[in-house]
Design an enzyme around this catalytic site. Sequence first.
Site, PDB file in Angstrom:
ATOM      1  CG  ASP A  36      -2.170   0.888   0.948  1.00 32.03           C
ATOM      2  OD1 ASP A  36      -2.014   2.102   0.753  1.00 32.03           O
ATOM      3  OD2 ASP A  36      -3.288   0.344   0.924  1.00 32.03           O
ATOM      4  CG  ASP A  55       3.380   4.266  -7.849  1.00 29.23           C
ATOM      5  OD1 ASP A  55       2.431   3.500  -8.133  1.00 29.23           O
ATOM      6  OD2 ASP A  55       3.497   5.411  -8.348  1.00 29.23           O
ATOM      7  CB  ILE A  56       2.116  -1.747  -7.650  1.00 28.85           C
ATOM      8  CG1 ILE A  56       0.769  -1.211  -7.127  1.00 28.85           C
ATOM      9  CG2 ILE A  56       2.849  -2.452  -6.523  1.00 28.85           C
ATOM     10  CD1 ILE A  56      -0.255  -0.954  -8.164  1.00 28.85           C
ATOM     11  CE1 TYR A  93     -12.936   2.199  -9.438  1.00 27.68           C
ATOM     12  CE2 TYR A  93     -15.276   2.117  -9.971  1.00 27.68           C
ATOM     13  CZ  TYR A  93     -14.189   1.644  -9.265  1.00 27.68           C
ATOM     14  OH  TYR A  93     -14.348   0.586  -8.397  1.00 27.68           O
ATOM     15  CE  LYS A  97     -11.660  -0.933 -10.270  1.00 28.23           C
ATOM     16  NZ  LYS A  97     -10.557  -1.726  -9.666  1.00 28.23           N
TER      17      LYS A  97
END
Length: 303
Positions: free
Chosen positions: A38, A73-74, A171, A175
């Site tokens: 996170d 930060d992924i 968003y 998604k």
Amino acid sequence: MNGICTGRVAVVTGAGRGLGRAHALALAAEGAAVVVNDLGTGPGGEGGTGDPARRVAAEIADRGGRAVAHTGDIATTEGAVSLIATALETFGRLDALVNNAGFVRDRMLVNLDEDDWDAVIRVHLKGHFLPLRHAAAHWRAQAKAGRAPDARVVNTTSGAGLSGSVGQANYAAAKAGIVALTLVAAAELARYGVQVNAIAPAARTRMTEQVFAKAMAAPADGTFDAMAPENVSPLVVWLCAADSTGVTGQVLEADGGRIAVMEGWHPGPITDKGDRWTPSEAGTELRRLLTQTRAARPVYGAG
């Protein structure tokens, strides 16, 4: 801890709060060692502190489990590489990846800034792609070395991505992209022993409380809390376990006590003239076909 994930190592992104935290705790309770990722940003991606990840990792350890915090930060190559490396260096293997990290910046389409579009697409869609890409590279190398993985990926889409949501064009688009990414990854990675599925959860989190505050409120009378994030986690845990062998390329809705298998796009009514249509003919025929279709679910917030 013993359970259906004993001996397995799972990575969960966005695991400092909400659904990710619930998934991490549930995986640990079933015996998995967990990398708790996170970045610790605010609800709109602002700021950043690693405290949420460290708190969840400590909570797992306090309950007798094994966990390590990862605060990178992924949605960057460096962060995604570091995430996978953390699992391998700390626990010696990687068996499951749960992509969950994200935030929202809601605006009506005509008010949506380019920066808000880019930021949400980046954290959700790119933030799924990069950890998946680097985990998959590891699993492919394992398979080619004769050590066939029994690996799992659980991606997180949303009802917004399946049906659309007013005020959430960025968003919803991200998604929806995650669904397509899931289907492609499931097809490509099956040869390496990797199963890839997606869930569309409905639960009370920082993101949903902003949009659906009344509907997401916990019941005051102590009855079943259908919007608790913990309701979604059992399905995620099972999808990460060896028990889920043979289940891949699925998109599943999960909320409260409900699980639904989504059937995706299938051809509905079809016509074929056997020749080129005129515009008027095409329009007339399309209107006729539309009278035969099953009604789509309404866009969230419309009407």
